[in-house]
Structure formats: structure tokens, C-alpha cells
Design an enzyme around this catalytic site. Structure first.
Site, PDB file in Angstrom:
ATOM      1  N   ARG A 105      37.328  46.784  25.605  1.00 43.90           N
ATOM      2  CA  ARG A 105      36.534  46.142  26.649  1.00 43.90           C
ATOM      3  C   ARG A 105      35.083  46.099  26.171  1.00 43.90           C
ATOM      4  O   ARG A 105      34.742  46.654  25.142  1.00 43.90           O
ATOM      5  CB  ARG A 105      36.671  46.844  28.004  1.00 43.90           C
ATOM      6  CG  ARG A 105      36.936  48.302  28.040  1.00 43.90           C
ATOM      7  CD  ARG A 105      35.802  49.198  27.604  1.00 43.90           C
ATOM      8  NE  ARG A 105      34.537  48.863  28.239  1.00 43.90           N
ATOM      9  CZ  ARG A 105      33.361  49.147  27.730  1.00 43.90           C
ATOM     10  NH1 ARG A 105      33.261  49.763  26.548  1.00 43.90           N
ATOM     11  NH2 ARG A 105      32.258  48.822  28.337  1.00 43.90           N
ATOM     12  N   GLY A 106      34.257  45.388  26.939  1.00 40.62           N
ATOM     13  CA  GLY A 106      32.897  45.117  26.496  1.00 40.62           C
ATOM     14  C   GLY A 106      32.861  43.733  25.875  1.00 40.62           C
ATOM     15  O   GLY A 106      33.676  43.406  24.995  1.00 40.62           O
ATOM     16  N   ALA A 107      31.925  42.901  26.317  1.00 33.52           N
ATOM     17  CA  ALA A 107      31.943  41.487  25.933  1.00 33.52           C
ATOM     18  C   ALA A 107      31.986  41.251  24.421  1.00 33.52           C
ATOM     19  O   ALA A 107      32.844  40.502  23.934  1.00 33.52           O
ATOM     20  CB  ALA A 107      30.741  40.770  26.563  1.00 33.52           C
ATOM     21  N   ARG A 161      40.738  37.390  30.177  1.00 31.53           N
ATOM     22  CA  ARG A 161      39.673  37.839  31.071  1.00 31.53           C
ATOM     23  C   ARG A 161      38.649  36.713  31.221  1.00 31.53           C
ATOM     24  O   ARG A 161      38.211  36.144  30.210  1.00 31.53           O
ATOM     25  CB  ARG A 161      38.998  39.118  30.548  1.00 31.53           C
ATOM     26  CG  ARG A 161      39.977  40.290  30.406  1.00 31.53           C
ATOM     27  CD  ARG A 161      39.267  41.605  30.241  1.00 31.53           C
ATOM     28  NE  ARG A 161      38.557  41.976  31.465  1.00 31.53           N
ATOM     29  CZ  ARG A 161      37.716  43.024  31.541  1.00 31.53           C
ATOM     30  NH1 ARG A 161      37.482  43.755  30.477  1.00 31.53           N
ATOM     31  NH2 ARG A 161      37.123  43.306  32.676  1.00 31.53           N
ATOM     32  N   ASP A 184      27.736  40.477  30.285  1.00 27.33           N
ATOM     33  CA  ASP A 184      28.955  39.775  29.906  1.00 27.33           C
ATOM     34  C   ASP A 184      28.750  38.261  29.863  1.00 27.33           C
ATOM     35  O   ASP A 184      29.493  37.566  29.179  1.00 27.33           O
ATOM     36  CB  ASP A 184      30.077  40.127  30.883  1.00 27.33           C
ATOM     37  CG  ASP A 184      30.574  41.543  30.674  1.00 27.33           C
ATOM     38  OD1 ASP A 184      31.599  41.706  29.998  1.00 27.33           O
ATOM     39  OD2 ASP A 184      29.927  42.487  31.158  1.00 27.33           O
ATOM     40  N   ASN A 202      27.132  41.363  34.851  1.00 26.72           N
ATOM     41  CA  ASN A 202      27.441  42.625  34.183  1.00 26.72           C
ATOM     42  C   ASN A 202      28.360  43.424  35.092  1.00 26.72           C
ATOM     43  O   ASN A 202      28.720  42.988  36.189  1.00 26.72           O
ATOM     44  CB  ASN A 202      26.161  43.396  33.854  1.00 26.72           C
ATOM     45  CG  ASN A 202      26.403  44.541  32.889  1.00 26.72           C
ATOM     46  OD1 ASN A 202      27.021  44.361  31.842  1.00 26.72           O
ATOM     47  ND2 ASN A 202      25.927  45.725  33.233  1.00 26.72           N
ATOM     48  N   LYS A 203      28.736  44.587  34.663  1.00 23.74           N
ATOM     49  CA  LYS A 203      29.687  45.417  35.405  1.00 23.74           C
ATOM     50  C   LYS A 203      29.248  45.589  36.856  1.00 23.74           C
ATOM     51  O   LYS A 203      28.071  45.734  37.149  1.00 23.74           O
ATOM     52  CB  LYS A 203      29.819  46.779  34.726  1.00 23.74           C
ATOM     53  CG  LYS A 203      30.883  47.678  35.315  1.00 23.74           C
ATOM     54  CD  LYS A 203      32.247  47.006  35.334  1.00 23.74           C
ATOM     55  CE  LYS A 203      32.697  46.574  33.962  1.00 23.74           C
ATOM     56  NZ  LYS A 203      33.973  45.825  33.975  1.00 23.74           N
TER      57      LYS A 203
END
Length: 355
Positions: free
Chosen positions: A54-56, A97, A245, A255-256
Site C-alpha cells: 500500500r502507499g501510492a 484501487r 495519493d 490522503n488517508k
């Protein structure tokens, strides 16, 4: 050629070795450090969807490697037929995603290479796509280090930095975006300490950010998400730095989930709020943050932690994985090409055109 050099001193969540992709299972950290091996694009797609990775930026790297796996396994002698099948492979990966634009950026780069070289043989296309996937992987670490150098001057010696979610090495090929800026400041000799939000519901701050900062011997204090405002009011936070992201043309940032809340609190307390993200995260096709698609994930991530039930059975749940922070709350956006502030529309356009 399918080898990515490994330096055990550097955290790299994705390894591209001898035609295989190895990923550390981020769902199990920090309790277990388990590496999983993938050899097909379907497996990589599932790893992205289920948040093994995970993480862009890391998602973009994984998608590029997955795309090459798919290309490698296409059986045809026709370059045109090959490209038609390759597009189907990329479509499967793109559907994993919706929010992180780096996923689509990496796949478009892979497709562009293939489409631009249809005069070559299928074997040459496959070899070229392998090189392209490896280049995306290696370039990401270089970009992150450049970003760190661009942003570290914003952090004063002795700064106490709040971060939300994980925008570190685990979210990239290596080094990190937001944590890359912190690492660069530490490497410049500054004494930096980090306050990490736990980041409900998937606990990326508690599980991942805390884990990798401990490994790098960077002082880190873990707090619950709802403690940030109190610490700000007590003068215990000097600045905030987060990743992204997707960044819209006007500077709005996805973002998150919970990032928007932190930004509002920072504004109230006159605390600088910085975003660190590579140029590939900028999406000039979207005018503002209202157009950014927000992924809604399985409610079980909220009602359970692994197999432990935390909420009443059958309860209605909302679980948007991201929120959008308006550009008016952002002090500056840090990219590998420089720091942007003020007129984000103009600054982001200029930055993208430097690619």
C-alpha cells in the site's frame, strides 16, 4: 536483467529479483516480517487490492511489475495482438484501487512504451517492458531522495513533527515521501522527533510508521488519532507533514482518511501543514478535490481487528479510505522538483511540465 539490487540497510517493501516480485506483507507488521513471492499479474493485483502492498508510489511500482508479468505470459507473435492483450492485463491491475493516481500513472507509462514500439517484435516488447518496470522501481527511490533534499530545509533543528498514516519507505520503493523529508533532515544533522498518529482503522501509523522509524533510530511517539488537537494546543507539535495519493490541479490533496481533520487542527493552531508527494501524484485532469474518487473499503476493517470483533454484529459502517484536504489548509507541497506554495494551480502546472 530482472534484478533489483538489495541493500539490507534500506527498507524496501518490494523486491524485483530474477523474474519474481517479493513483497513484505504489510498487513502483518510489526509483529511478523513475512515476505511473499508473486509471479503473475493476477497475484500482484490481489496483493494491491488486499493491501499486502500500500502507499501510492509503492502501488505504482507493484502495478508496473505486475504489468510486466502479464506481458511476459502473453503468447502471440503479433505485436498488435500482444498490445490488445496487454491492455487487458493493465485493466485488471487498474481496477484494484481507485484513489491513488500513481497506479494509473505507472500503467499508462507501461502501455505507452508498448504502444510506441509496436514496430518491434513481441520478444523485444517483453524485454523493453521489463526494463521499464525496473526503471520505475529504481526511479522511485531516486525521486524520494530528491524530495527529501527539497523539503528538509522546512524542518528546523529540534522540530517535533506530526505525521498521519505511513508515507515512509513502506509506501514507496524505498526512503519515503513525508518520512523521506524527515530522514533527509536527520541526515543533515538535525535532531528531529516524530509524533505518529495511529491512523484508524488500518493502523498504518501505529504498525508501519512506528516500525520503520524505530528501525532507523529516529525518535517516535505514538498517539491515538484524537489526541493530535490536544498536543497542538499544548505546543508540542511544530509542524505536520503527510503524503498524498492524488493532488488535483488546484492543490487539493487526497490522503488517508483523517488527514483533513489534522489539517483543520493545524490551521486553528497556526502550525505549518506540509504535503510531500512525487510529481506522478499530481493529476491536472481534475480541477479540484471534489473530482477525486474516494475508495470505500470493507466495513470489517472497522468492526474487527484481524479476527477480534470490536463492534456489535450487524452494525452499519462507513469506511472511506481517504479524504480530501483543501489547498487553503496546506502550507506547501514538496515534490522532487521543489517546494510549491501560494498559487498551487500555477506551481503544479510548472512542476508537472518539468518532467
Amino acid at each position: 536483467m530482472s534484478t533489483c539490487p538489495i541493500d539490507d540497510r534500506v527498507i524496501r517493501p518490494i523486491r524485483f529479483i530474477a523474474g519474481q516480485c517479493q513483497m513484505i506483507d504489510q498487513r502483518l507488521l510489526p509483529v511478523e516480517e513475512v515476505w511473499l513471492t508473486y509471479t503473475t499479474y493476477q497475484e500482484v493485483a490481489e496483493a494491491i487490492r488486499t493491501m499486502v502492498v500500500r502507499g501510492a508510489p509503492a502501488i505504482g511500482v507493484a502495478a508496473a511489475i505486475g504489468a510486466w508479468f502479464g506481458a511476459r505470459d502473453i503468447e502471440t507473435e503479433s505485436s498488435w495482438d500482444f498490445f490488445q492483450e496487454f491492455e487487458k492485463v493493465c485493466a485488471v491491475l487498474a481496477a484494484t484501487r481507485p484513489t491513488a493516481v500513481n497506479l494509473f500513472w505507472a500503467l499508462e507509462r507501461m502501455k505507452h512504451f508498448a504502444q510506441s514500439n509496436l514496430d518491434r517484435s513481441v520478444m523485444e516488447l517483453k524485454i523493453g517492458l521489463e526494463y521499464e518496470a525496473l526503471a520505475i522501481t529504481q526511479e522511485d527511490e531516486k525521486i524520494n531522495r530528491q524530495m527529501g533534499q527539497q523539503g528538509e530545509s522546512l524542518l528546523a533543528d529540534g522540530a517535533r513533527v506530526l505525521t498521519h498514516c505511513n508515507a515512509g519507505a513502506l509506501a514507496t520503493a524505498a526512503y519515503g515521501t513525508a518520512l523521506g523529508v524527515i530522514r533527509a533532515a536527520v541526515e543533515a544533522g538535525k535532531k528531529i522527533s516524530v509524533i505518529a498518529d495511529e491512523t484508524r482503522p488500518f493502523l498504518q501509523g501505529a504498525r508501519l510508521t512506528a516500525w520503520e522509524l524505530q528501525k532507523d533510530n529516529i525518535p517516535v511517539t505514538l498517539i491515538c488519532d484524537n489526541m493530535a488537537g490536544y498536543l497542538m494546543s499544548q505546543g508540542e507539535i511544530d509542524c505536520v507533514i503527510v503524503g498524498a495519493d492524488r493532488i488535483a490541479a488546484n492543490g487539493d490533496v487526497a490522503n488517508k482518511i483523517g488527514t483533513y481533520t489534522v489539517a483543520v487542527l493545524a490551521k486553528e493552531h497556526n502550525i505549518p501543514f506540509y504535503v510531500a508527494a512525487p510529481v506522478s501524484t499530481i493529476d491536472l485532469s481534475l480541477n479540484d478535490g471534489t473530482q477525486i474518487p474516494i475508495e470505500e473499503r470493507d466495513g470489517r476493517e472497522i468492526t474487527h481487528y484481524k479476527d477480534l470483533q470490536l463492534a456489535p454484529e450487524g452494525i452499519t459502517v462507513r469506511n472511506p479510505a481517504f479524504d480530501v484536504t483543501p489547498s487553503r489548509l496546506i502550507t506547501a507541497i514538496i515534490t522532487e522538483h521543489g517546494v510549491i506554495s501560494g498559487n498551487y494551480q500555477s506551481g503544479l502546472e510548472k512542476t508537472v511540465n518539468q518532467r
